[in-house]
Design a protein around this motif. Structure first.
Motif, short mmCIF file in Angstrom:
data_model
loop_
_atom_site.label_atom_id
_atom_site.label_comp_id
_atom_site.label_asym_id
_atom_site.label_seq_id
_atom_site.Cartn_x
_atom_site.Cartn_y
_atom_site.Cartn_z
N ILE A 141 -4.66 5.90 -6.57
CA ILE A 141 -5.01 4.90 -7.58
C ILE A 141 -6.48 4.92 -7.96
N GLY A 142 -7.28 5.76 -7.29
CA GLY A 142 -8.68 5.87 -7.63
C GLY A 142 -9.51 4.66 -7.25
N CYS A 143 -9.14 4.00 -6.17
CA CYS A 143 -9.83 2.79 -5.73
C CYS A 143 -9.77 2.73 -4.21
N THR A 144 -10.87 2.38 -3.58
CA THR A 144 -10.89 2.31 -2.12
C THR A 144 -9.94 1.23 -1.62
N VAL A 145 -9.13 1.58 -0.63
CA VAL A 145 -8.21 0.64 0.01
C VAL A 145 -8.79 0.29 1.37
N THR A 146 -9.13 -0.97 1.56
CA THR A 146 -9.71 -1.41 2.82
C THR A 146 -8.80 -2.46 3.46
N GLN A 147 -9.20 -2.94 4.62
CA GLN A 147 -8.39 -3.97 5.27
C GLN A 147 -9.28 -4.98 5.98
N GLY A 148 -8.66 -6.09 6.31
CA GLY A 148 -9.34 -7.13 7.06
C GLY A 148 -8.48 -7.53 8.24
N TYR A 149 -8.99 -8.44 9.02
CA TYR A 149 -8.26 -8.90 10.20
C TYR A 149 -8.36 -10.42 10.29
N GLY A 150 -7.26 -11.02 10.71
CA GLY A 150 -7.27 -12.46 10.92
C GLY A 150 -5.95 -12.94 11.46
N MET A 151 -5.84 -14.24 11.62
CA MET A 151 -4.59 -14.86 12.03
C MET A 151 -4.65 -16.32 11.61
N THR A 152 -3.49 -16.94 11.55
CA THR A 152 -3.41 -18.32 11.08
C THR A 152 -4.39 -19.21 11.83
N VAL A 175 0.85 -1.20 0.00
CA VAL A 175 0.00 0.00 0.00
C VAL A 175 0.88 1.25 0.00
N LEU A 176 1.96 1.20 0.75
CA LEU A 176 2.90 2.32 0.78
C LEU A 176 3.46 2.58 -0.62
N GLY A 177 3.79 1.51 -1.35
CA GLY A 177 4.27 1.66 -2.71
C GLY A 177 3.22 2.25 -3.63
N LEU A 178 1.97 1.80 -3.48
CA LEU A 178 0.89 2.35 -4.30
C LEU A 178 0.70 3.84 -4.03
N ALA A 179 0.94 4.23 -2.80
CA ALA A 179 0.76 5.63 -2.44
C ALA A 179 1.89 6.52 -2.94
N ARG A 180 3.11 5.97 -3.01
CA ARG A 180 4.26 6.87 -3.20
C ARG A 180 5.23 6.49 -4.31
N SER A 181 5.11 5.31 -4.89
CA SER A 181 6.05 4.93 -5.94
C SER A 181 5.78 5.73 -7.22
N PRO A 182 6.82 6.29 -7.85
CA PRO A 182 6.61 7.02 -9.11
C PRO A 182 6.16 6.10 -10.25
N LEU A 183 6.37 4.78 -10.10
CA LEU A 183 5.98 3.84 -11.15
C LEU A 183 4.47 3.80 -11.35
N VAL A 184 3.72 4.14 -10.32
CA VAL A 184 2.26 4.08 -10.40
C VAL A 184 1.74 4.96 -11.52
N ASP A 185 2.36 6.12 -11.71
CA ASP A 185 1.90 7.07 -12.72
C ASP A 185 2.11 6.57 -14.15
#
Length: 517
Positions: A313-324, A274-284
């Motif tokens: 990126i023009g798309c909602t970023v959500t999250q989930g929770y879990g564990m093995t 997600v950090l890369g999607l937010a800040r990587s210049p490659l996204v453009d």
């Protein structure tokens, strides 16, 4: 049940879990849509239809039958993401045996520990991992190593494939099908016994929230050997008729190219991506307009970073929770029910409690350890009754080791891990809270926070910072940025600038490595 116990029921109600084996659920579209593409190897472009994937799986199951693999046996699978991972996994499942998935980045000693603890009798890997795998297998119960592909001196899965066989008779509620390894809340890695019923239940629970559609396309870059990749990216997507594109490792340029080329609609990731999607210049440089869902898991994601990536990126970023130990999902955000910073609401059939340090339930809005009940909760830890009792109590509540709050609408907010909390003059400081704040600084590319000893306070937070590009940032500036935004006891005591933050393959910060620096 005592009146003092406060149970949060899933707002989505209960769920009917069929008395069925896993593979029939996952590969059911072999009949409904046989010629649709099920999996694509992103690196090579090779593809399998649903019918082709099912046929290859049943043929390998026939080969495993010839090798004597059956109920109660354990097969170790050490491979990167590829369509053959699913074929091997489900061929073992058809035989009533269990797959213990091995992290390919492990060294021989770590692999040997898992092989011995799981009592694996067969090891399946790829040529690139053979040296480490065979060195680790010496002296264990492993009788043979098979390869996916070709390697001199070793039989391949293609060599042993035979006439197709069907699912052997099993009790789905009792038969272990997956044996991933997890440290749980404490100690050395332990084999997590997940039954057919556990995995089938969680596929249905997860898909009830995520609402994937047959014919859509998802990119699977998170490792299948980890429960998130195994269940959410491989099994659950295939069960919905989604085409799964596999990648053996994360590479931002390749990920973006595949999204653009295959018009990927679903991307499942961890906070560093997600950090890369937010800040990587490659996204453009890429068209990501096909994305309709980015779901982050495995570690807490700050609301600010999620919003930054979403806007980029023009798309909602959500999250989930879990564990093995929960197969793995207990909470997730639906496509139309996002709440910034939240890991979503309990999936169907899941009950939760939030318990304070004194063991009393704190109810709505209070912070405490999350306890979970549901059909996705593990059978137990392999051969470790004591660890099982410490994590899974007599009433069936799984103690997650995570500090959370649940609001009046049932949305879960992760505060931090119990064992990672920093104690400053008796106050608890959550590293994840500080990390979410610091990563919002425009000069910060990545961050990790740990507690370090302090004569006066007991512990103080120490931040490890990766600067963004050639940004100018010094320790006093970073400390002042934090001090302006938090209570006094949460202020950063020390700052270290590093080239990268050590993380596991599933994206979790390896704080123990930072403590050793």
């Amino acid at each position: 049940m005592s009146a003092s116990i406060h149970v949060f029921e899933s707002p989505l109600g209960d769920i009917d879990v069929p008395d069925a084996a896993l593979t029939g659920i996952v590969l059911g579209h072999a009949t409904a849509m046989p010629d649709a593409v099920a999996m694509i190897d992103g690196a090579s472009g090779a593809s399998h239809t649903f019918q082709g994937l099912a046929h290859a799986t049943h043929r390998l199951a026939g080969g495993l039958a010839g090798l004597g693999i059956g109920p109660g046996d354990r097969v170790a699978l050490m491979a990167p993401n590829m369509p053959e991972f699913a074929i091997v996994f489900h061929a073992v499942a058809l035989r009533g045996a269990a797959v213990t998935t091995v992290n390919p980045t492990y060294g021989p000693e770590e692999i040997r520990y898992q092989l011995e603890d799981a009592k694996a009798t067969l090891l399946i890997t790829v040529p690139a991992f053979l040296d480490a795998a065979t060195a680790a297998a010496k002296g264990t119960a492993v009788a043979e190593a098979l390869v996916i592909g070709e390697a001199e001196g070793f039989r391949s899965i293609a060599d042993v494939a035979a006439d197709p066989v069907e699912q052997v008779a099993i009790d789905p509620a009792d038969t272990v099908v997956a044996l991933p390894y997890s440290s749980g809340t404490t100690g050395l890695p332990k084999g997590v016994e997940l039954t057919h019923r556990n995995l089938v239940a969680n596929i249905l629970q997860t898909n009830a929230v995520l609402s994937n559609e047959p014919g859509e396309t998802a990119l699977a870059v998170l490792p299948f050997f980890h429960i998130f990749g195994m269940q959410v990216l491989m099994n659950a997507l295939l069960a919905e008729g989604v085409t799964v594109i596999t990648l053996p490792r994360f590479d931002m340029a390749q990920v973006l190219s595949l999204i653009e080329r295959h018009r990927v609609s679903h991307l499942y990731c961890v906070p560093p991506i997600v950090l890369g999607l937010a800040r990587s210049p490659l996204v453009d440089e890429h068209d990501l307009s096909s994305l309709r869902r980015v779901l982050c898991g495995a570690a807490p994601l700050g609301a600010e970073l999620a919003d930054e990536a979403s806007r980029r990126i023009g798309c909602t970023v959500t999250q989930g929770y879990g564990m093995t130990e929960m197969s793995p999902v207990s909470h997730a955000v639906g496509a139309d029910a996002n709440r910034p910073g939240s890991s979503g609401r309990a999936v169907p059939g899941t009950r939760c409690r939030v318990v304070g340090e004194d063991g009393a339930d704190v109810g709505t809005g209070g912070a405490g350890e999350l306890l979970v009940q549901g059909p996705q909760v593990m059978k137990g830890y392999l051969g470790n009754a004591e660890a099982t009792r410490e994590t899974l109590d007599a009433d069936g509540w799984l103690h997650t080791g995570d500090i959370v709050t649940i609001d009046e609408d049932g949305y879960l907010f992760v505060v931090d891990r119990v064992k990672e909390l920093i104690k400053v003059k008796g106050f608890q400081v959550a590293p994840a809270e500080l990390e979410a704040l610091i990563v919002a600084h425009p000069a910060v590319a990545d961050v990790a926070v740990i507690g370090v000893p302090d004569d006066e306070a007991g512990e103080r937070p120490k931040a490890f910072i990766v600067r963004k590009g050639d940004a100018a940032l010094d320790a006093p500036s970073l400390q002042a940025f934090v001090a302006e935004r938090v209570a006094g006891y949460k202020r950063i005591g020390e700052v270290a600038f590093v080239d990268e933050i050590p993380k596991s393959a599933s994206g979790k910060i390896l704080r123990r490595l930072l403590r050793d620096t």
